[in-house]
Design an enzyme around this catalytic site. Sequence first.
Site, PDB file in Angstrom:
ATOM      1  N   GLN A 191       0.844  -1.262  -0.076  1.00 55.69           N
ATOM      2  CA  GLN A 191       0.098   0.102  -0.134  1.00 55.69           C
ATOM      3  C   GLN A 191       0.887   1.196  -0.031  1.00 55.69           C
ATOM      4  OE1 GLN A 191      -2.264  -2.031   3.462  1.00 55.69           O
ATOM      5  NE2 GLN A 191      -3.227   0.075   2.934  1.00 55.69           N
ATOM      6  N   GLU A 226       0.094  -1.892   4.670  1.00 53.90           N
ATOM      7  CA  GLU A 226       0.787  -0.364   4.768  1.00 53.90           C
ATOM      8  C   GLU A 226       2.130  -0.189   5.288  1.00 53.90           C
ATOM      9  OE1 GLU A 226      -1.811   2.237   7.100  1.00 53.90           O
ATOM     10  OE2 GLU A 226      -0.335   3.824   7.078  1.00 53.90           O
ATOM     11  N   ARG A 304      -5.124   7.355  16.556  1.00 59.56           N
ATOM     12  CA  ARG A 304      -6.516   7.052  16.314  1.00 59.56           C
ATOM     13  C   ARG A 304      -7.364   6.485  17.192  1.00 59.56           C
ATOM     14  NH1 ARG A 304      -9.413   8.143  11.482  1.00 59.56           N
ATOM     15  NH2 ARG A 304      -7.563   8.704  10.253  1.00 59.56           N
ATOM     16  N   ARG A 336      -7.727  -2.016   8.923  1.00 58.28           N
ATOM     17  CA  ARG A 336      -9.075  -1.264   8.743  1.00 58.28           C
ATOM     18  C   ARG A 336      -9.561  -0.882   9.951  1.00 58.28           C
ATOM     19  NH1 ARG A 336     -13.419  -4.368   4.509  1.00 58.28           N
ATOM     20  NH2 ARG A 336     -14.344  -2.323   3.559  1.00 58.28           N
ATOM     21  N   PHE A 338      -7.893   0.919  12.047  1.00 60.10           N
ATOM     22  CA  PHE A 338      -6.631   1.717  12.597  1.00 60.10           C
ATOM     23  C   PHE A 338      -6.819   2.024  14.116  1.00 60.10           C
ATOM     24  CE2 PHE A 338      -3.183   4.722  12.297  1.00 60.10           C
ATOM     25  CZ  PHE A 338      -2.131   3.890  11.469  1.00 60.10           C
ATOM     26  N   THR A 434      -4.273  10.928  10.567  1.00 58.53           N
ATOM     27  CA  THR A 434      -4.118  11.775  11.985  1.00 58.53           C
ATOM     28  C   THR A 434      -2.873  12.284  11.782  1.00 58.53           C
ATOM     29  OG1 THR A 434      -3.175   9.967  13.109  1.00 58.53           O
ATOM     30  CG2 THR A 434      -5.429  10.070  13.123  1.00 58.53           C
ATOM     31  N   ALA A 503      -6.118   5.146   5.390  1.00 56.67           N
ATOM     32  CA  ALA A 503      -6.839   5.967   6.233  1.00 56.67           C
ATOM     33  C   ALA A 503      -8.090   6.430   5.408  1.00 56.67           C
ATOM     34  CB  ALA A 503      -6.090   7.318   6.576  1.00 56.67           C
ATOM     35  N   GLU A 706     -13.277   2.671   5.522  1.00 54.07           N
ATOM     36  CA  GLU A 706     -13.053   1.829   6.865  1.00 54.07           C
ATOM     37  C   GLU A 706     -14.329   2.146   7.932  1.00 54.07           C
ATOM     38  OE1 GLU A 706      -9.237   4.318   7.486  1.00 54.07           O
ATOM     39  OE2 GLU A 706      -8.555   2.549   8.549  1.00 54.07           O
TER      40      GLU A 706
HETATM   41  N1  LUZ Z   1      -2.498   4.919   8.299  1.00 56.45           N
HETATM   42  C1  LUZ Z   1      -1.719   5.977   8.857  1.00 56.45           C
HETATM   43  C2  LUZ Z   1      -4.020   4.818   8.741  1.00 56.45           C
HETATM   44  O1  LUZ Z   1      -0.699   6.047   8.690  1.00 56.45           O
HETATM   45  N2  LUZ Z   1      -2.431   7.140   9.621  1.00 56.45           N
HETATM   46  C3  LUZ Z   1      -3.817   7.094   9.915  1.00 56.45           C
HETATM   47  O2  LUZ Z   1      -4.412   7.988  10.327  1.00 56.45           O
HETATM   48  C4  LUZ Z   1      -4.613   5.884   9.333  1.00 56.45           C
HETATM   49  N3  LUZ Z   1      -6.019   5.965   9.612  1.00 56.45           N
HETATM   50  C5  LUZ Z   1      -6.566   4.797   9.155  1.00 56.45           C
HETATM   51  C6  LUZ Z   1      -5.836   3.820   8.425  1.00 56.45           C
HETATM   52  N4  LUZ Z   1      -4.586   3.823   8.088  1.00 56.45           N
HETATM   53 MO1  MOS Z   2      -5.107   1.228   6.541  1.00 57.72          MO
HETATM   54  S1  MOS Z   2      -5.755   0.351   7.921  1.00 57.72           S
HETATM   55  O1  MOS Z   2      -3.503   0.703   5.753  1.00 57.72           O
HETATM   56  O2  MOS Z   2      -6.159   2.313   5.957  1.00 57.72           O
END
Ligand code: LUZ
Ligand code: MOS
Length: 753
Positions: A191, A226, A304, A336, A338, A434, A503, A706
């Site tokens: 990702q 990610e 988060r 998903r 997070f 965030t 995110a 999400e």
């Molecule tokens: N990934 C990230 C995320 O690096 N920062 C975020 O705030 C986030 N939020 C949801 C899913 N992935």
């Molecule tokens: Mo994320 S939990 O890689 O949006």
Amino acid sequence: MNNPDLISHTTGRSQYLDDIPVLKNTLYGVIFGSPSAHGKITGLDLSAALTVPGVRRIFTFEDIPGKNDIGGIISDETLFAVDEVHYRGQPVALVVAETEQAARKAVKLIKIVISELDPVTDPREAAAKGHFLIPSRTFRMGDVAAAWDACEHIFEGRADTGGQEHLYLETQGAYSWPSDNSCIRIHSSTQGPTLVQKIAARVLALPMNRVEVDVARLGGAFGGKEDQATFVAVMSALAASLLERPVKITLSRGDDMRMTGKRHPYSADYRIGLTGDYRIVAYQVVMYQNGGAAADLSPAIMERTLFHSTNAYFIPNTEVTVHSCRTNLPPNTAFRGFGAPQGMFMIEAAIARAASELKIPARIIQQANFLKENDMFQYGQVAMDVNIGKCFTALNKEFEIDRIEKEIAEFNSRRTVYRKGMALMPVCFGISFTNTSMNHARALVHIYQDGSIGISTGAVEMGQGVNTRLARVAAGAFSVAPDRIRIETTNTTRVANTSPTAASTGADLNGNALLIAADKLTGRLKDVASQLLHCAPADVSLQEEKVLMNGEQTELTWEKLVREALLRRVALSETGHYATPVIYFDKTREKGHPFIYHVYGTAVITVLLDCLRGRYSIEKVLLVHDFGNSHNPDIDMGQVEGGIVQGIGWMTMEEVAFSKDGRMLTDSLSTYKVPDIYSAPAVLECRALGTEGPKFALMRSKAIGEPPFMYGIGAFFALQNAIRAFNPAWTPDYDAPLTPEKVLMRLYDRNNQ
Ligand code: LUZ
Ligand code: MOS
């Protein structure tokens, strides 16, 4: 508009990593992981493994030309273990051979001697020992300590959530080869192509401009790619670079399940205080996040959790603390939601507990505390365009919650071996990374001289449909037929310094960048048209491949206009850069305006429980969701359905289990149960709350990836209500997932009364 991959997916021609035609001389890598969860490495004997025919080389930390450091947010993780191991499966060596079979055979012959240390797998135990990954953080609003006095009712207790395996269909993998002039090309199932590029450069001691990462599409990710696609990609790049041959690594399902991190389990102690009319006045919670052996994304996930710890409620006095605990498990990671699902489960558990003590349905408390316009979130952002109340009202109007409750009560009064239960699950989820600095994206658009258009952005297609959304945005922006648009692979040489596709922001960020680029291009094309038509540029418009002047069709077509522009030496390529406006966050005060908008919705979940066997089915999920002005209703519904089923799985059947000594007990699909078509809700009805949508959402269509996941939390509480209907003597506990085994125990549990 159709998914551009529609035909190639259904005919099996879409190229995933494993479908890339293999180059001559390709070698295969298999990772040797630690057999122990915690210990000192006192010996490593590779000699027998090296005798396996076909084995070319075995890499360890000693072979790394750059830094043995793959930490994303903080530098606490190595590519290969050095003198200690911190979790079972932690990579110690990479065997590279002419075939995967030879590499697997050799891995089994590696001898490692470990002087065992005590592993810790429980986050509370880690906290007691002072093992934290990062400093703990607390969000506060109002004055909790003073607020307890104003409360008529105070309840406290414990709540726990479990881990969750991502189970993307395509396991982690990468395919790298040396390219011209000591560069390296990495095809990764990630990702975050920029993260792979950055870490590969660090490990290989190369500047980033010598590392090219390319991603065509992923066979699912859910957050699991990610950060954690990186180590596999970097290992393949390392081997390819040092052996000067292409190297491919594909984790087996078992290795993937054992070696990679999951959703963080959380354990919490909460205290909740209410007035006589069920207003929540104070909420205090301390959460222990099971981070695993390295930070990975835990700091951002912790953040988060803090942001979403009051879900869709306004609570004037709060104090929320999260401890990120270091344990001897694979580093837990993005999944998903997070961290938000964990935080939301805790407040829902606290409300459910209060409701059971007060002998009222939880929804009385939920409804009494919905966030309203201009309420302040704990983190200082003023809530605007709050739609939670509207979603609830629409849900109630459409599905008549009173009637559902009556039907369930009537069903339960028949006293068969079945019981039904219902729960209401509101969701409020903030959109934006965030970490404010990550909220940016770029697009590179080429109009080719035949009128076709190629688009590159930082967005990674992982099955969520972002390419469909981008293609539709582009077709609209240029007013051309969809088949003129190609969304290119995601490539770090074409679009640099990207944030991961995560995110729920992939479409918003990259789509807005695309619109900016398209706007510059159409501006130039309209200038050309105005010269040809002898009119002002403002009189020109593009519509369905025609050029209009003052709304009247001219003989100029899209293709002709593009050719004319080229003849006039007008640039037909453009970039767009988008950075989300407005947002900021001050970590010293833990206050700011971190989210560009929020997504709201409310669901009702009903379950049917077989009280002889503990088996249950999810009968209905009925919901009203605020999509904004949905740009692609089919994609959005797909995300709603998939998210809800995945959320229900997390809450009811998916149980990640480790032995005391840190061995994963659920490393296959025979021991780890994921939802299938039989465990999906029999009825899922979703209505859109018709709103115009926020102007910063792409085409006013709200982010969708999400938020729906968290509706699944309702399944836990619906099941609890069904158990209580059968066994009123049971005092509910809040320990997810509520698997059939646990349900059965609770149906007949009378000890705690
Ligand atoms: N990934 C990230 C995320 O690096 N920062 C975020 O705030 C986030 N939020 C949801 C899913 N992935
Ligand atoms: Mo994320 S939990 O890689 O949006």
